[in-house]
Design an enzyme around this catalytic site. Structure first.
Site, PDB file in Angstrom:
ATOM      1  N   ARG A  52       0.856  -1.187   0.000  1.00 41.23           N
ATOM      2  CA  ARG A  52       0.000   0.000   0.000  1.00 41.23           C
ATOM      3  C   ARG A  52       0.888   1.231   0.000  1.00 41.23           C
ATOM      4  NH1 ARG A  52      -3.595  -0.168   5.307  1.00 41.23           N
ATOM      5  NH2 ARG A  52      -4.042   1.940   4.618  1.00 41.23           N
ATOM      6  N   ASP A  54       1.066   5.434   0.321  1.00 46.43           N
ATOM      7  CA  ASP A  54       0.309   6.482   0.980  1.00 46.43           C
ATOM      8  C   ASP A  54      -0.143   7.548  -0.012  1.00 46.43           C
ATOM      9  OD1 ASP A  54       0.530   5.309   3.481  1.00 46.43           O
ATOM     10  OD2 ASP A  54       2.373   6.382   3.985  1.00 46.43           O
ATOM     11  N   ARG A 201      10.054   7.146   4.129  1.00 43.04           N
ATOM     12  CA  ARG A 201       9.994   8.588   4.373  1.00 43.04           C
ATOM     13  C   ARG A 201      10.593   8.958   5.729  1.00 43.04           C
ATOM     14  NH1 ARG A 201       3.852   9.705   3.513  1.00 43.04           N
ATOM     15  NH2 ARG A 201       4.450  11.806   4.192  1.00 43.04           N
TER      16      ARG A 201
END
Length: 252
Positions: A52, A54, A201
């Site tokens: 998945r 973001d 990130r």
């Protein structure tokens, strides 16, 4: 009629989408893909992605699988599928190929490696808007690379994981992590067997603290040892992150 599983390879610009996975009251890549597949194949289709991404994150390579009820004597033609499905999708989402796999093949669990790139640029550029992170300042690339190399000495990356995720373990095996200097900025590449939510990130955000001289190598090691997300740097903006490679033992 019989059930046949398919893999679909796609790429997408994540700007304007609330990530990959279907969400209530928000447009996602998966929702658009499922709708297009259902219309094209004239039956309900539900995909399962390799992971998945973001909101705002991009993918140059992404895989999903889905099952179809097919007539064994009249199987879908992959080339025609490509043209037809792409015509039903927004321009920001592109199908690269559709192909049959064995019926227990799994887009998420069968992946043996994944790689991400993160893009940073240092000067205002309208063509990088929402596709790269504009960083205002200077960074010590050598220090950042030295710290990035240390990542491969560890396996527990709880400090870089989004809290309250439904994972059985925060262990990952990172096999590559490095920055490359380009004429128009930096590209960070990281490869691992799996990634935690928000992990890349958060890693980049912490390495940037190294590059700015806010923490040293000893403090960087302490962040990892703490297993505490609040000890790591802030997550960098989603716009610079791209899923670029997903590896399967049965896909060439």
């Amino acid at each position: 009629m019989s059930t046949q599983r398919y893999f679909i390879e796609l790429s997408y610009n994540g700007t304007g989408y609330h990530g990959w996975q279907i969400q209530p009251n928000a447009i996602t890549v998966q929702e658009c893909l499922d709708n297009a597949l259902s219309v094209y194949f004239r039956q309900p289709v539900v995909t399962l992605g390799c992971g998945r991404t973001d909101s705002g994150v991009h993918a140059t390579q992404f895989y999903a699988h889905f099952d179809l009820e097919v007539n064994p004597e009249k199987r879908p033609d992959p080339e025609r599928c490509l043209t037809g499905i792409n015509s039903l999708l927004p321009y920001q989402i592109a199908i690269k190929r559709v192909f049959e796999v064995h019926n227990d093949a799994h887009a998420r669990f069968d992946a043996t490696a994944r790689a991400y790139n993160y893009y940073i640029h240092f000067h205002k550029d309208p063509f990088k808007l929402e596709r790269s992170w504009l960083f205002k300042g200077e960074l010590d690339i050598n220090a950042m690379n030295a710290a990035a190399e240390r990542l491969m000495d560890h396996t527990d990356f709880s400090c870089f994981s989004k809290s309250n995720t439904q994972t059985f373990t925060n262990n990952c095996k990172i096999t590559a992590a490095y920055f490359e200097q380009k004429e128009d900025g930096l590209i960070f590449t990281i490869r691992a067997d799996r990634f935690l939510r928000n992990m890349v990130r958060a890693i980049v955000g912490t390495l940037v603290r190294i590059g700015k001289g806010e923490i040293d190598m000893e403090q960087f090691e302490a962040v990892i040892a703490s297993k505490d997300r609040s000890s790591a740097g802030q997550s960098v903006p989603a716009c610079g992150l791209y899923l670029v490679n997903v590896v399967y033992p049965f896909v060439t």
